[in-house]
Design an enzyme around this catalytic site. Structure first.
Site, PDB file in Angstrom:
ATOM      1  N   VAL A 102      46.718  34.617  46.355  1.00 51.62           N
ATOM      2  CA  VAL A 102      47.450  33.912  47.384  1.00 51.62           C
ATOM      3  C   VAL A 102      48.753  33.831  47.051  1.00 51.62           C
ATOM      4  O   VAL A 102      49.726  33.147  47.611  1.00 51.62           O
ATOM      5  CB  VAL A 102      46.763  32.547  47.263  1.00 51.62           C
ATOM      6  CG1 VAL A 102      45.106  32.525  47.844  1.00 51.62           C
ATOM      7  CG2 VAL A 102      46.918  31.738  46.160  1.00 51.62           C
ATOM      8  N   HIS A 118      41.898  35.547  50.758  1.00 47.48           N
ATOM      9  CA  HIS A 118      41.970  33.832  49.989  1.00 47.48           C
ATOM     10  C   HIS A 118      42.927  33.320  50.883  1.00 47.48           C
ATOM     11  O   HIS A 118      43.480  32.203  50.306  1.00 47.48           O
ATOM     12  CB  HIS A 118      41.763  33.687  48.809  1.00 47.48           C
ATOM     13  CG  HIS A 118      40.262  34.294  48.250  1.00 47.48           C
ATOM     14  ND1 HIS A 118      39.911  34.338  47.061  1.00 47.48           N
ATOM     15  CD2 HIS A 118      38.983  34.382  49.041  1.00 47.48           C
ATOM     16  CE1 HIS A 118      38.564  34.677  46.716  1.00 47.48           C
ATOM     17  NE2 HIS A 118      37.986  34.631  48.203  1.00 47.48           N
ATOM     18  N   CYS A 144      50.979  16.234  59.144  1.00 45.67           N
ATOM     19  CA  CYS A 144      51.067  16.919  60.513  1.00 45.67           C
ATOM     20  C   CYS A 144      52.055  16.169  61.529  1.00 45.67           C
ATOM     21  O   CYS A 144      51.592  14.956  62.001  1.00 45.67           O
ATOM     22  CB  CYS A 144      49.746  17.209  60.958  1.00 45.67           C
ATOM     23  SG  CYS A 144      49.875  18.193  62.753  1.00 45.67           S
TER      24      CYS A 144
HETATM   25  P1  OAD Z   1      39.392  35.779  37.537  1.00 41.89           P
HETATM   26  O1  OAD Z   1      40.298  35.061  36.645  1.00 41.89           O
HETATM   27  O2  OAD Z   1      38.031  35.271  37.669  1.00 41.89           O
HETATM   28  O3  OAD Z   1      39.157  37.339  37.003  1.00 41.89           O
HETATM   29  C1  OAD Z   1      40.397  37.920  36.558  1.00 41.89           C
HETATM   30  C2  OAD Z   1      40.137  39.112  35.818  1.00 41.89           C
HETATM   31  O4  OAD Z   1      41.480  40.120  35.594  1.00 41.89           O
HETATM   32  C3  OAD Z   1      39.508  39.245  34.793  1.00 41.89           C
HETATM   33  O5  OAD Z   1      38.229  40.302  34.817  1.00 41.89           O
HETATM   34  C4  OAD Z   1      40.228  39.766  33.576  1.00 41.89           C
HETATM   35  O6  OAD Z   1      39.419  40.726  32.741  1.00 41.89           O
HETATM   36  C5  OAD Z   1      41.182  40.751  34.389  1.00 41.89           C
HETATM   37  N1  OAD Z   1      42.666  40.740  33.869  1.00 41.89           N
HETATM   38  C6  OAD Z   1      43.309  40.008  32.909  1.00 41.89           C
HETATM   39  N2  OAD Z   1      44.342  40.466  32.866  1.00 41.89           N
HETATM   40  C7  OAD Z   1      44.642  41.501  33.496  1.00 41.89           C
HETATM   41  C8  OAD Z   1      45.492  42.664  33.521  1.00 41.89           C
HETATM   42  N3  OAD Z   1      46.624  42.511  32.995  1.00 41.89           N
HETATM   43  N4  OAD Z   1      45.269  43.777  34.404  1.00 41.89           N
HETATM   44  C9  OAD Z   1      44.312  43.863  35.134  1.00 41.89           C
HETATM   45  N5  OAD Z   1      42.860  42.990  34.777  1.00 41.89           N
HETATM   46  C10 OAD Z   1      43.381  41.831  34.226  1.00 41.89           C
HETATM   47  O7  OAD Z   1      40.325  36.211  39.128  1.00 41.89           O
HETATM   48  P2  OAD Z   1      39.615  36.651  40.275  1.00 41.89           P
HETATM   49  O8  OAD Z   1      38.583  37.498  40.018  1.00 41.89           O
HETATM   50  O9  OAD Z   1      40.676  36.998  41.153  1.00 41.89           O
HETATM   51  O10 OAD Z   1      39.472  31.740  44.355  1.00 41.89           O
HETATM   52  O11 OAD Z   1      39.023  35.460  40.966  1.00 41.89           O
HETATM   53  C11 OAD Z   1      38.408  35.280  42.260  1.00 41.89           C
HETATM   54  C12 OAD Z   1      38.698  34.075  43.009  1.00 41.89           C
HETATM   55  O12 OAD Z   1      38.030  32.881  42.106  1.00 41.89           O
HETATM   56  C13 OAD Z   1      40.233  33.717  43.029  1.00 41.89           C
HETATM   57  O13 OAD Z   1      40.550  34.134  44.434  1.00 41.89           O
HETATM   58  C14 OAD Z   1      40.091  32.190  43.132  1.00 41.89           C
HETATM   59  C15 OAD Z   1      39.157  31.843  41.813  1.00 41.89           C
HETATM   60  O14 OAD Z   1      38.484  30.769  41.871  1.00 41.89           O
HETATM   61  C16 OAD Z   1      39.798  30.263  44.798  1.00 41.89           C
HETATM   62  O15 OAD Z   1      40.529  29.675  44.392  1.00 41.89           O
HETATM   63  C17 OAD Z   1      38.914  30.009  46.012  1.00 41.89           C
END
Ligand code: OAD
Length: 245
Positions: A102, A118, A144
């Protein structure tokens, strides 16, 4: 080598879909959610900060937490991985980036075809009607001007639906691509994680870039590296003219 293999898959694809998660912005200094120690959900309870019920119960607290995240992102810059993806759009035939982030960093890096699955931290919405409200000032919880309801951040919270337009565009991109690259996501949150299955069902080549591979691209192309470590050489390779060997 996996990067060479991915470069070839991208070169020959008619359509490419990239899914990014919090790891994409980690090298910009924006914390992820699920990394042990450094992830936001290691310190904060998502049920108290990222649900409509949490906001209804304590809008000031939730607003202040999102203000803190906005400030953090405003201090951050797109990293070389974001910039490489922006350049990738000119090197492959049709690229859609679907991001769970986001933070707006893909657009700030120059990417244009971005689906913000998201939502966006910098969009304000009326908590009652859901309409976008312009002109809110940073600071304490605003209300609002139309109906007096509290203003909420324009992000998708747990238990909420993905906006229809984003959902349609993302699933069309994943279902119609020949190459799908998942970058920096734990692939635990649906429906975003379902995009990977959709691409696989379409027989796309599936790749993952993540220092801690999740197994979502098992049998495909797995690159155990950070976003910057993988995307910079990938794009360098795609930029270079093809050689005979
Ligand atoms: P996560 O925090 O769950 O996962 C982050 C991923 O990035 C992990 O698999 C890490 O191993 C990887 N990672 C860490 N450093 C990295 C780097 N330098 N390069 C590449 N990868 C790296 O985040 P998301 O999968 O994005 O939603 O989470 C999904 C959703 O859950 C988010 O959008 C958010 C969260 O809760 C809401 O808030 C609704």
């Amino acid at each position: 080598m996996a990067i060479v293999e991915l470069a070839e898959a991208l070169r020959s694809a008619n359509r490419v879909c990239v899914l990014t998660g919090a790891g994409m912005s980690a090298e910009s200094g924006v914390p992820t959610f699920r990394d042990a120690q450094t992830g936001l959900w290691a310190k904060y309870d998502p049920l108290e900060l990222a649900t409509p019920e949490a906001f209804a119960a304590n809008p000031e607290r939730v607003w202040d937490w999102y203000q803190y995240r906005r400030e953090l992102v405003l201090r951050a810059d797109p990293n070389d991985g974001h910039r490489a993806l922006a350049e990738l759009a000119g090197l492959v035939s049709d690229l859609t980036i679907v991001t769970q982030n986001v933070d707006g960093l893909h657009r700030r890096a120059g990417s244009t075809n971005v689906v913000e699955f998201h939502g966006n931290l910098f969009v304000d919405r009326c908590f009652r009607s859901g309409s976008v409200v312009e002109g809110m000032q940073p600071g304490p919880l605003p209300h609002c001007p139309g109906c007096g309801a509290p203003i909420r951040p324009g992000v998708v919270w747990f238990g909420e639906a993905i906006p229809e337009d984003a959902l349609d565009r993302a699933f069309a991109a994943a279902g119609g691509c020949d190459a799908f690259v998942s970058i920096g996501t734990a692939a635990e949150v649906y429906p975003a994680a379902g995009l990977i299955d959709r691409a696989r069902r379409n027989n796309a080549v599936v790749a993952e870039i993540n220092p801690q591979l999740t197994g979502t691209a098992a049998g495909g192309i797995e690159i155990a590296a950070t976003a910057v470590e993988a995307l910079v050489p990938l794009v360098n390779r795609l930029r270079a003219p093809r050689t005979l060997n």
